[in-house]
Design a protein around this motif. Structure first.
Motif, PDB file in Angstrom:
ATOM      1  N   LYS A 186      -5.702  38.672 -18.699  1.00  0.00           N
ATOM      2  CA  LYS A 186      -5.078  38.037 -19.857  1.00  0.00           C
ATOM      3  C   LYS A 186      -4.559  39.167 -20.744  1.00  0.00           C
ATOM      4  CE  LYS A 186      -8.003  33.978 -19.797  1.00  0.00           C
ATOM      5  NZ  LYS A 186      -9.006  33.187 -20.483  1.00  0.00           N
ATOM      6  N   PRO A 187      -3.660  38.852 -21.689  1.00  0.00           N
ATOM      7  CA  PRO A 187      -3.186  39.907 -22.601  1.00  0.00           C
ATOM      8  C   PRO A 187      -4.366  40.602 -23.288  1.00  0.00           C
ATOM      9  CG  PRO A 187      -1.842  37.946 -22.844  1.00  0.00           C
ATOM     10  CD  PRO A 187      -2.987  37.577 -21.937  1.00  0.00           C
ATOM     11  N   ILE A 188      -4.204  41.871 -23.560  1.00  0.00           N
ATOM     12  CA  ILE A 188      -5.290  42.672 -24.131  1.00  0.00           C
ATOM     13  C   ILE A 188      -5.733  42.119 -25.483  1.00  0.00           C
ATOM     14  CG2 ILE A 188      -3.777  44.354 -25.244  1.00  0.00           C
ATOM     15  CD1 ILE A 188      -5.936  46.482 -24.382  1.00  0.00           C
ATOM     16  N   SER A 189      -7.045  42.222 -25.722  1.00  0.00           N
ATOM     17  CA  SER A 189      -7.624  41.760 -26.981  1.00  0.00           C
ATOM     18  C   SER A 189      -8.899  42.550 -27.247  1.00  0.00           C
ATOM     19  CB  SER A 189      -7.959  40.261 -26.882  1.00  0.00           C
ATOM     20  OG  SER A 189      -9.008  40.059 -25.949  1.00  0.00           O
ATOM     21  N   GLU A 190      -9.517  42.293 -28.386  1.00  0.00           N
ATOM     22  CA  GLU A 190     -10.786  42.952 -28.703  1.00  0.00           C
ATOM     23  C   GLU A 190     -11.877  42.548 -27.713  1.00  0.00           C
ATOM     24  OE1 GLU A 190     -12.007  42.544 -32.788  1.00  0.00           O
ATOM     25  OE2 GLU A 190     -10.113  43.356 -33.537  1.00  0.00           O
ATOM     26  N   GLU A 191     -11.694  41.433 -27.042  1.00  0.00           N
ATOM     27  CA  GLU A 191     -12.707  40.955 -26.094  1.00  0.00           C
ATOM     28  C   GLU A 191     -12.569  41.566 -24.700  1.00  0.00           C
ATOM     29  OE1 GLU A 191     -10.931  38.625 -28.106  1.00  0.00           O
ATOM     30  OE2 GLU A 191     -12.597  38.762 -29.516  1.00  0.00           O
ATOM     31  N   ASN A 192     -11.362  41.948 -24.288  1.00  0.00           N
ATOM     32  CA  ASN A 192     -11.189  42.423 -22.912  1.00  0.00           C
ATOM     33  C   ASN A 192     -10.618  43.835 -22.790  1.00  0.00           C
ATOM     34  OD1 ASN A 192      -8.470  42.115 -23.508  1.00  0.00           O
ATOM     35  ND2 ASN A 192      -8.043  40.691 -21.859  1.00  0.00           N
ATOM     36  N   TYR A 193     -10.573  44.571 -23.894  1.00  0.00           N
ATOM     37  CA  TYR A 193      -9.959  45.908 -23.841  1.00  0.00           C
ATOM     38  C   TYR A 193     -10.680  46.844 -22.872  1.00  0.00           C
ATOM     39  CZ  TYR A 193     -13.642  47.896 -26.770  1.00  0.00           C
ATOM     40  OH  TYR A 193     -14.851  48.339 -27.243  1.00  0.00           O
ATOM     41  N   LYS A 194     -11.974  46.629 -22.648  1.00  0.00           N
ATOM     42  CA  LYS A 194     -12.722  47.509 -21.743  1.00  0.00           C
ATOM     43  C   LYS A 194     -12.198  47.410 -20.314  1.00  0.00           C
ATOM     44  CE  LYS A 194     -16.930  47.635 -24.485  1.00  0.00           C
ATOM     45  NZ  LYS A 194     -18.358  47.354 -24.544  1.00  0.00           N
ATOM     46  N   ASP A 195     -11.765  46.217 -19.913  1.00  0.00           N
ATOM     47  CA  ASP A 195     -11.187  46.060 -18.576  1.00  0.00           C
ATOM     48  C   ASP A 195      -9.910  46.888 -18.443  1.00  0.00           C
ATOM     49  OD1 ASP A 195     -13.191  44.251 -17.807  1.00  0.00           O
ATOM     50  OD2 ASP A 195     -12.042  42.531 -18.558  1.00  0.00           O
ATOM     51  N   TYR A 196      -9.080  46.839 -19.459  1.00  0.00           N
ATOM     52  CA  TYR A 196      -7.854  47.635 -19.445  1.00  0.00           C
ATOM     53  C   TYR A 196      -8.180  49.124 -19.414  1.00  0.00           C
ATOM     54  CZ  TYR A 196      -4.677  43.732 -20.299  1.00  0.00           C
ATOM     55  OH  TYR A 196      -3.937  42.588 -20.173  1.00  0.00           O
ATOM     56  N   LYS A 197      -9.173  49.528 -20.182  1.00  0.00           N
ATOM     57  CA  LYS A 197      -9.554  50.941 -20.225  1.00  0.00           C
ATOM     58  C   LYS A 197     -10.001  51.414 -18.840  1.00  0.00           C
ATOM     59  CE  LYS A 197     -12.637  54.197 -22.366  1.00  0.00           C
ATOM     60  NZ  LYS A 197     -14.024  54.394 -22.475  1.00  0.00           N
ATOM     61  N   THR A 198     -10.707  50.563 -18.146  1.00  0.00           N
ATOM     62  CA  THR A 198     -11.220  50.913 -16.818  1.00  0.00           C
ATOM     63  C   THR A 198     -10.114  51.037 -15.779  1.00  0.00           C
ATOM     64  OG1 THR A 198     -13.323  49.813 -17.283  1.00  0.00           O
ATOM     65  CG2 THR A 198     -12.775  50.164 -14.961  1.00  0.00           C
ATOM     66  N   TYR A 199      -9.111  50.167 -15.841  1.00  0.00           N
ATOM     67  CA  TYR A 199      -8.137  50.084 -14.763  1.00  0.00           C
ATOM     68  C   TYR A 199      -6.746  50.656 -15.055  1.00  0.00           C
ATOM     69  CZ  TYR A 199     -11.623  47.196 -12.510  1.00  0.00           C
ATOM     70  OH  TYR A 199     -12.790  46.744 -11.941  1.00  0.00           O
TER      71      TYR A 199
END
Length: 127
Positions: free
Chosen positions: A84-97
């Motif tokens: 899903k679009p980046i947010s305060e809830e999923n930013y760690k997934d983006y950071k990892t990948y």
């Protein structure tokens, strides 16, 4: 008397917590120590939190700006990993990948690396 002490203790605890908030800028940060330069846009202004860690002075504004500046990288991560679009809830997934993107488009690869570097600083607002 006991109720008054309890109320005072709770108020002090709340105040101490707010003053030591990781998202609060308490001083300057020497940005020459960073491995990335995000440019001169005011959204990327960096200060130091109470732990001396670099944080964006306005992490919400910085997150909005980075999505504009590195749109190709964000689009590639979303597409490849069905995020899903980046947010305060999923930013760690983006950071990892984000830094792991594989493509022939060098711009997308570079943006993926910069997204991860951005998120290294961004997450300090929550530690």
């Amino acid at each position: 008397m006991k109720k008054t002490l309890i109320v005072i203790s709770i108020v002090l605890l709340i105040l101490l917590t707010a003053c030591n908030s990781p998202s609060k800028v308490v001083g300057d940060y020497d940005t020459s120590q960073l491995t990335a330069d995000f440019g001169d846009n005011e959204a990327y202004e960096i200060g130091a939190n109470a732990k001396g860690m670099p944080i964006f002075k306005n992490h919400k504004k910085a997150l909005q700006r980075v999505q504009i500046d590195y749109k190709k990288g964000f689009d590639a991560v979303e597409e490849k990993y069905a995020f899903k679009p980046i947010s305060e809830e999923n930013y760690k997934d983006y950071k990892t990948y984000a830094w792991q993107l594989e493509t022939k488009d060098e711009t997308v690869i570079q943006q993926g690396v910069m997204i991860t570097k951005f998120l290294d600083i961004y997450e300090n607002s929550f530690k």
